[in-house]
Design a protein around this motif. Structure first.
Motif, PDB file in Angstrom:
ATOM      1  N   VAL A  46       2.507  34.765 -34.468  1.00  0.00           N
ATOM      2  CA  VAL A  46       1.864  36.405 -34.549  1.00  0.00           C
ATOM      3  C   VAL A  46       0.716  36.503 -33.643  1.00  0.00           C
ATOM      4  O   VAL A  46      -0.409  35.841 -33.737  1.00  0.00           O
ATOM      5  CB  VAL A  46       1.637  36.623 -36.032  1.00  0.00           C
ATOM      6  N   LYS A  47       0.800  37.569 -32.709  1.00  0.00           N
ATOM      7  CA  LYS A  47      -0.377  37.571 -31.843  1.00  0.00           C
ATOM      8  C   LYS A  47      -0.806  39.049 -31.909  1.00  0.00           C
ATOM      9  O   LYS A  47      -1.307  39.711 -30.904  1.00  0.00           O
ATOM     10  CB  LYS A  47       0.131  37.302 -30.140  1.00  0.00           C
ATOM     11  N   ASP A  48      -0.779  39.453 -33.120  1.00  0.00           N
ATOM     12  CA  ASP A  48      -1.082  40.862 -33.454  1.00  0.00           C
ATOM     13  C   ASP A  48      -1.555  41.125 -34.824  1.00  0.00           C
ATOM     14  O   ASP A  48      -1.805  40.018 -35.561  1.00  0.00           O
ATOM     15  CB  ASP A  48       0.072  41.748 -33.256  1.00  0.00           C
ATOM     16  N   GLU A  49      -1.638  42.041 -35.505  1.00  0.00           N
ATOM     17  CA  GLU A  49      -2.078  42.542 -37.070  1.00  0.00           C
ATOM     18  C   GLU A  49      -1.346  43.450 -37.450  1.00  0.00           C
ATOM     19  O   GLU A  49      -1.110  44.581 -36.828  1.00  0.00           O
ATOM     20  CB  GLU A  49      -3.612  42.835 -37.106  1.00  0.00           C
ATOM     21  N   GLY A  50      -0.818  43.382 -38.803  1.00  0.00           N
ATOM     22  CA  GLY A  50       0.062  44.162 -39.260  1.00  0.00           C
ATOM     23  C   GLY A  50       0.681  43.719 -40.294  1.00  0.00           C
ATOM     24  O   GLY A  50       0.469  42.589 -40.985  1.00  0.00           O
ATOM     25  N   HIS A  80       1.180  40.858 -44.712  1.00  0.00           N
ATOM     26  CA  HIS A  80      -0.005  41.259 -43.937  1.00  0.00           C
ATOM     27  C   HIS A  80      -0.267  39.950 -43.101  1.00  0.00           C
ATOM     28  O   HIS A  80      -0.641  38.993 -43.565  1.00  0.00           O
ATOM     29  CB  HIS A  80      -1.081  41.768 -44.491  1.00  0.00           C
ATOM     30  N   VAL A  81      -0.117  40.239 -41.578  1.00  0.00           N
ATOM     31  CA  VAL A  81      -0.274  38.924 -40.711  1.00  0.00           C
ATOM     32  C   VAL A  81      -1.306  39.341 -40.102  1.00  0.00           C
ATOM     33  O   VAL A  81      -1.779  40.531 -39.566  1.00  0.00           O
ATOM     34  CB  VAL A  81       1.031  38.542 -40.253  1.00  0.00           C
ATOM     35  N   LYS A  82      -1.973  38.269 -39.266  1.00  0.00           N
ATOM     36  CA  LYS A  82      -3.167  38.373 -38.326  1.00  0.00           C
ATOM     37  C   LYS A  82      -2.880  37.539 -37.213  1.00  0.00           C
ATOM     38  O   LYS A  82      -1.946  36.623 -37.140  1.00  0.00           O
ATOM     39  CB  LYS A  82      -4.525  38.104 -39.070  1.00  0.00           C
ATOM     40  N   TYR A  83      -3.685  37.760 -36.147  1.00  0.00           N
ATOM     41  CA  TYR A  83      -3.377  36.971 -34.741  1.00  0.00           C
ATOM     42  C   TYR A  83      -3.496  35.530 -35.245  1.00  0.00           C
ATOM     43  O   TYR A  83      -4.484  35.042 -35.906  1.00  0.00           O
ATOM     44  CB  TYR A  83      -4.402  37.147 -33.943  1.00  0.00           C
ATOM     45  N   GLY A  84      -2.647  34.666 -34.948  1.00  0.00           N
ATOM     46  CA  GLY A  84      -2.695  33.124 -34.780  1.00  0.00           C
ATOM     47  C   GLY A  84      -1.787  32.607 -36.197  1.00  0.00           C
ATOM     48  O   GLY A  84      -1.462  31.389 -36.153  1.00  0.00           O
ATOM     49  N   LEU A 271       7.780  57.493 -38.196  1.00  0.00           N
ATOM     50  CA  LEU A 271       8.087  56.222 -38.675  1.00  0.00           C
ATOM     51  C   LEU A 271       8.802  55.179 -37.705  1.00  0.00           C
ATOM     52  O   LEU A 271       8.738  53.986 -37.745  1.00  0.00           O
ATOM     53  CB  LEU A 271       8.593  55.940 -40.301  1.00  0.00           C
ATOM     54  N   THR A 272       9.963  55.839 -37.333  1.00  0.00           N
ATOM     55  CA  THR A 272      10.732  55.000 -36.372  1.00  0.00           C
ATOM     56  C   THR A 272      10.886  55.313 -35.007  1.00  0.00           C
ATOM     57  O   THR A 272      11.302  54.588 -34.257  1.00  0.00           O
ATOM     58  CB  THR A 272      12.236  55.012 -37.286  1.00  0.00           C
ATOM     59  N   HIS A 273      10.331  56.623 -34.585  1.00  0.00           N
ATOM     60  CA  HIS A 273      10.406  56.867 -33.172  1.00  0.00           C
ATOM     61  C   HIS A 273       9.193  57.007 -32.530  1.00  0.00           C
ATOM     62  O   HIS A 273       9.187  57.262 -31.193  1.00  0.00           O
ATOM     63  CB  HIS A 273      11.099  58.357 -33.031  1.00  0.00           C
ATOM     64  N   SER A 274       8.155  56.725 -33.170  1.00  0.00           N
ATOM     65  CA  SER A 274       6.901  56.747 -32.584  1.00  0.00           C
ATOM     66  C   SER A 274       5.944  55.494 -32.800  1.00  0.00           C
ATOM     67  O   SER A 274       5.059  55.595 -33.653  1.00  0.00           O
ATOM     68  CB  SER A 274       5.984  57.889 -32.948  1.00  0.00           C
ATOM     69  N   VAL A 275       6.348  54.133 -32.461  1.00  0.00           N
ATOM     70  CA  VAL A 275       5.806  52.979 -33.012  1.00  0.00           C
ATOM     71  C   VAL A 275       5.478  52.226 -31.794  1.00  0.00           C
ATOM     72  O   VAL A 275       6.159  52.254 -30.811  1.00  0.00           O
ATOM     73  CB  VAL A 275       6.410  52.179 -34.069  1.00  0.00           C
ATOM     74  N   HIS A 276       4.541  51.300 -31.967  1.00  0.00           N
ATOM     75  CA  HIS A 276       4.070  50.324 -30.709  1.00  0.00           C
ATOM     76  C   HIS A 276       4.564  49.009 -31.365  1.00  0.00           C
ATOM     77  O   HIS A 276       4.025  48.479 -32.097  1.00  0.00           O
ATOM     78  CB  HIS A 276       2.729  50.381 -30.352  1.00  0.00           C
ATOM     79  N   ASN A 277       5.435  48.026 -30.542  1.00  0.00           N
ATOM     80  CA  ASN A 277       5.862  46.775 -30.927  1.00  0.00           C
ATOM     81  C   ASN A 277       4.562  45.850 -31.272  1.00  0.00           C
ATOM     82  O   ASN A 277       3.785  45.734 -30.668  1.00  0.00           O
ATOM     83  CB  ASN A 277       6.934  46.174 -30.112  1.00  0.00           C
ATOM     84  N   MET A 278       4.685  45.040 -32.373  1.00  0.00           N
ATOM     85  CA  MET A 278       3.962  44.173 -32.764  1.00  0.00           C
ATOM     86  C   MET A 278       4.104  42.827 -31.866  1.00  0.00           C
ATOM     87  O   MET A 278       5.462  42.710 -31.411  1.00  0.00           O
ATOM     88  CB  MET A 278       4.279  43.619 -34.269  1.00  0.00           C
ATOM     89  N   ASP A 279       3.127  42.457 -31.321  1.00  0.00           N
ATOM     90  CA  ASP A 279       3.173  41.138 -30.326  1.00  0.00           C
ATOM     91  C   ASP A 279       3.409  39.885 -31.093  1.00  0.00           C
ATOM     92  O   ASP A 279       2.640  39.327 -31.787  1.00  0.00           O
ATOM     93  CB  ASP A 279       1.756  40.966 -29.593  1.00  0.00           C
ATOM     94  N   LEU A 280       4.600  39.480 -30.817  1.00  0.00           N
ATOM     95  CA  LEU A 280       5.028  38.087 -31.325  1.00  0.00           C
ATOM     96  C   LEU A 280       5.715  37.136 -30.501  1.00  0.00           C
ATOM     97  O   LEU A 280       6.118  37.898 -29.176  1.00  0.00           O
ATOM     98  CB  LEU A 280       6.137  38.392 -32.386  1.00  0.00           C
ATOM     99  N   SER A 281       5.601  35.994 -30.606  1.00  0.00           N
ATOM    100  CA  SER A 281       6.205  35.017 -29.669  1.00  0.00           C
ATOM    101  C   SER A 281       6.853  33.683 -30.469  1.00  0.00           C
ATOM    102  O   SER A 281       6.587  33.316 -31.443  1.00  0.00           O
ATOM    103  CB  SER A 281       5.054  34.370 -28.707  1.00  0.00           C
ATOM    104  N   LEU A 282       7.870  33.458 -29.584  1.00  0.00           N
ATOM    105  CA  LEU A 282       8.360  32.142 -30.213  1.00  0.00           C
ATOM    106  C   LEU A 282       8.436  30.958 -29.217  1.00  0.00           C
ATOM    107  O   LEU A 282       8.850  31.131 -28.178  1.00  0.00           O
ATOM    108  CB  LEU A 282      10.083  32.253 -30.482  1.00  0.00           C
ATOM    109  N   LYS A 283       7.500  30.104 -29.631  1.00  0.00           N
ATOM    110  CA  LYS A 283       7.079  29.062 -28.734  1.00  0.00           C
ATOM    111  C   LYS A 283       7.550  27.639 -29.452  1.00  0.00           C
ATOM    112  O   LYS A 283       7.430  27.057 -30.569  1.00  0.00           O
ATOM    113  CB  LYS A 283       5.560  29.147 -29.025  1.00  0.00           C
TER     114      LYS A 283
END
Length: 285
Positions: A46-50, A80-84, A271-283
């Motif tokens: 997780v590289k974001d919060e939400g 609820h998640v946070k960066y890291g 709720l579905t048409h105006s959102v900004h993607n959460m930053d996630l990575s698969l490492k």
């Protein structure tokens, strides 16, 4: 609403179509440089919060790509998640992990964004008794994912599609020749086809509220683009005759005020048409 079997069918089709679209005749990047026998492990970072959403979907993707992939979930959907934070680990064939990677990330980033926005709306309504609904303003082909994310975020699903509920909006009413005619024709159609579908009718003003109330069998009235004052008046007029729903450009600044007018539901396409993607990575680990 659609059945669990129908929902599962939609999810399965999303996965199959997405893999077809992305993989085609092979993941040649992986095939070119990674041995078939190679195994590995990766983490969802997780590289974001939400509010995270799509972990259960990711498990379905991994299973579909390779039944031998093993997933260790550390954080559940709706948390609820946070960066890291690390949401899960997946282990098995390196080629299989890479084949599933983009689908998992694309889905989880969008689902988490929707769940986060929904959760924000739900929190703003705390104590009012009003519930948040999504709409059909979804991305074509992945509606099931987006509505799943709304549920994870604490909201409720409106109708899934055109087939599981009757919703008489302004164009239906105008084409049918008026509110009463639209309702009467709808009830006749349901009786003739022996369908048990709930009826929602949209009202554009207080006069239309009054006309709708003259007909029996309406499940919910959609109070569309009303002012706060007219919404309060409409709610009083409707009373316990049917449920009420506000809609029309309602956002974080206005949602609480509409809820305080006494409506049962507030629907929001945002709720579905105006959102900004959460930053996630698969490492790889």
């Amino acid at each position: 609403m659609i059945s669990k079997a129908q929902f599962d069918f939609e999810i399965e089709n999303i996965i199959k179509n997405a893999i077809r679209e992305d993989v085609g005749d092979g993941d040649h990047s992986s095939l070119a440089c990674i041995p078939v026998s190679a195994s590995g492990k990766a983490k969802l970072l997780v590289k974001d919060e939400g509010i995270v959403a799509g972990i259960d979907f990711a498990k379905k993707v991994f299973e579909n790509v390779d039944k031998n992939l093993k997933t260790e979930v550390l954080i559940k959907d709706g948390s609820h998640v946070k960066y890291g934070d690390i949401a899960f680990y997946v282990e098995g064939s390196s080629q299989s992990i890479l084949k599933a990677e983009r689908l998992v990330l694309n889905a989880m980033q969008r689902m988490s964004a929707i769940a986060t926005k929904t959760n924000t709306f739900v929190a703003l309504l705390e104590g009012t008794g009003t519930k948040v609904l999504d709409t059909r303003k979804t991305t074509p082909g992945i509606r099931a994912l987006e509505k799943w994310a709304v549920k994870i975020g604490g909201g409720e699903n409106h109708r899934f599609a055109l087939y599981d509920m009757i919703m008489l909006k302004d164009n239906h009413i105008d084409f049918a020749g008026g509110i009463t005619k639209a309702i009467d024709k709808t009830k006749a159609y349901l009786n003739k086809t022996k369908r048990d579908l709930k009826i929602i009718v949209e009202a554009r003003n207080l006069d239309e509220i009054e006309e709708i109330l003259k007909s029996d069998g309406v499940y919910r009235i959609l109070i569309d683009n009303f002012s706060y004052q007219d919404t309060r008046t409409a709610v009083k007029m409707i009373g316990n005759k049917c449920l009420t729903e506000s809609s029309g450009g309602i956002n974080e600044e206005t949602i609480r005020k509409y809820a305080e007018c006494g409506v049962d539901y507030i629907s929001s396409g945002a709720l579905t048409h105006s959102v900004h993607n959460m930053d996630l990575s698969l490492k790889a680990v």
